[in-house]
Design an enzyme around this catalytic site. Structure first.
Site, PDB file in Angstrom:
ATOM      1  N   ASP A  67       0.869  -1.171   0.000  1.00  0.00           N
ATOM      2  CA  ASP A  67       0.000   0.000   0.000  1.00  0.00           C
ATOM      3  C   ASP A  67       0.906   1.220   0.000  1.00  0.00           C
ATOM      4  O   ASP A  67       1.848   1.309   0.802  1.00  0.00           O
ATOM      5  CB  ASP A  67      -0.947   0.039   1.195  1.00  0.00           C
ATOM      6  CG  ASP A  67      -2.101   0.988   0.901  1.00  0.00           C
ATOM      7  OD1 ASP A  67      -2.960   0.637   0.071  1.00  0.00           O
ATOM      8  OD2 ASP A  67      -2.131   2.099   1.462  1.00  0.00           O
ATOM      9  N   SER A  68       0.644   2.131  -0.905  1.00  0.00           N
ATOM     10  CA  SER A  68       1.603   3.219  -1.098  1.00  0.00           C
ATOM     11  C   SER A  68       0.907   4.486  -1.533  1.00  0.00           C
ATOM     12  O   SER A  68      -0.283   4.487  -1.849  1.00  0.00           O
ATOM     13  CB  SER A  68       2.646   2.782  -2.135  1.00  0.00           C
ATOM     14  OG  SER A  68       2.022   2.149  -3.230  1.00  0.00           O
ATOM     15  N   GLY A 150       1.715   6.384 -12.121  1.00  0.00           N
ATOM     16  CA  GLY A 150       1.128   7.244 -11.088  1.00  0.00           C
ATOM     17  C   GLY A 150       1.662   8.670 -11.139  1.00  0.00           C
ATOM     18  O   GLY A 150       1.633   9.344 -12.170  1.00  0.00           O
ATOM     19  N   LYS A 172      14.982   4.769 -10.144  1.00  0.00           N
ATOM     20  CA  LYS A 172      13.861   4.471  -9.236  1.00  0.00           C
ATOM     21  C   LYS A 172      14.071   3.124  -8.545  1.00  0.00           C
ATOM     22  O   LYS A 172      13.771   2.958  -7.369  1.00  0.00           O
ATOM     23  CB  LYS A 172      12.545   4.489 -10.015  1.00  0.00           C
ATOM     24  CG  LYS A 172      11.344   4.341  -9.086  1.00  0.00           C
ATOM     25  CD  LYS A 172      10.006   4.511  -9.782  1.00  0.00           C
ATOM     26  CE  LYS A 172       8.878   4.366  -8.775  1.00  0.00           C
ATOM     27  NZ  LYS A 172       7.556   4.244  -9.387  1.00  0.00           N
TER      28      LYS A 172
END
Ligand code: ITT
Length: 193
Positions: A67-68, A150, A172
């Site tokens: 969950d981020s 995102g 990343k």
């Protein structure tokens, strides 16, 4: 060893498959799409909700969930745990990113500090474990580049002058909230496998 990933977010699935170093099977491949209500009050609670929902259906497996989201202190921490539905339930990544850009513009913020959080939950016969990772940087009031997913096209990591949409994916992979949380998750997986 294989782990079942309690996520249907394509960007996350790809990153976790590249980062974890073990076989990662999206739960949808086994169970089909399920609706999991994420009504926790923190990244950690929501990660546990997702991991448990899948583990209950696949009790012989090791299940991991992520969950981020992104938090902007100048906006009171928005969108935070609501990152996936910032522009409304079912909103696309593009719509959520545009909403954050609009919020920055409303406040006259061309760039401002922000950070990503990732909570990983691991559910297995050994119980539930959680790990976290963070990545600090700044958000800008425009989208640049198309790498990542995102909010990446508007996020400039600390120490860089380009967005994650523009930077090589290897950057990343090295510094992200998810990479850090998964490094710790690997330690847990070694113990429980
Ligand atoms: P699952 O619950 O199925 O895993 P989700 O997209 O609903 O997928 P979250 O509730 O954890 O997942 O929401 C995470 C949102 O935060 C995601 O939709 C992105 O908008 C954003 N996000 C998280 N990590 C990100 C990253 O590494 N880069 C860009 N945006 C990210």
């Amino acid at each position: 060893m294989r782990v079942i990933l309690a996520s249907s977010n394509k960007g996350k699935i790809q990153e976790i498959q590249k980062l974890l170093g073990v076989e990662v099977v999206p739960y949808k491949d086994i169970l089909g799409e399920l609706e999991i209500v994420e009504d926790g009050e923190s990244f950690k609670e929501n990660a546990i909700i997702k991991a448990k929902a899948i583990y209950e259906r696949l009790p012989d497996e090791i299940v991991i969930a992520d969950d981020s989201g992104i938090s902007v202190p100048a906006l009171g921490g928005e969108p935070g745990i609501y990152s996936a539905r910032y522009a409304g339930v079912g909103a696309s990544d593009k719509e959520n990113l545009q909403k954050l850009i609009s919020k920055l513009k409303e406040k006259g913020l061309e760039r401002t500090p922000a950070y990503y959080t990732a909570a990983i939950a691991i559910a297995s016969g050994s119980g539930i474990y959680t790990t976290h990772g963070w990545m600090w940087g700044e958000v800008i009031d425009e989208a640049r580049g198309d790498k990542g997913f995102g909010y990446d096209p508007m996020f400039i990591p600390e120490g860089y002058d380009k967005t994650l949409g523009e930077l090589d994916e290897d950057v990343k992979k090295r510094i992200s909230h998810r990479a850090k949380a998964l490094e710790l998750a690997k330690v847990v997986l070694e113990k429980i496998k």
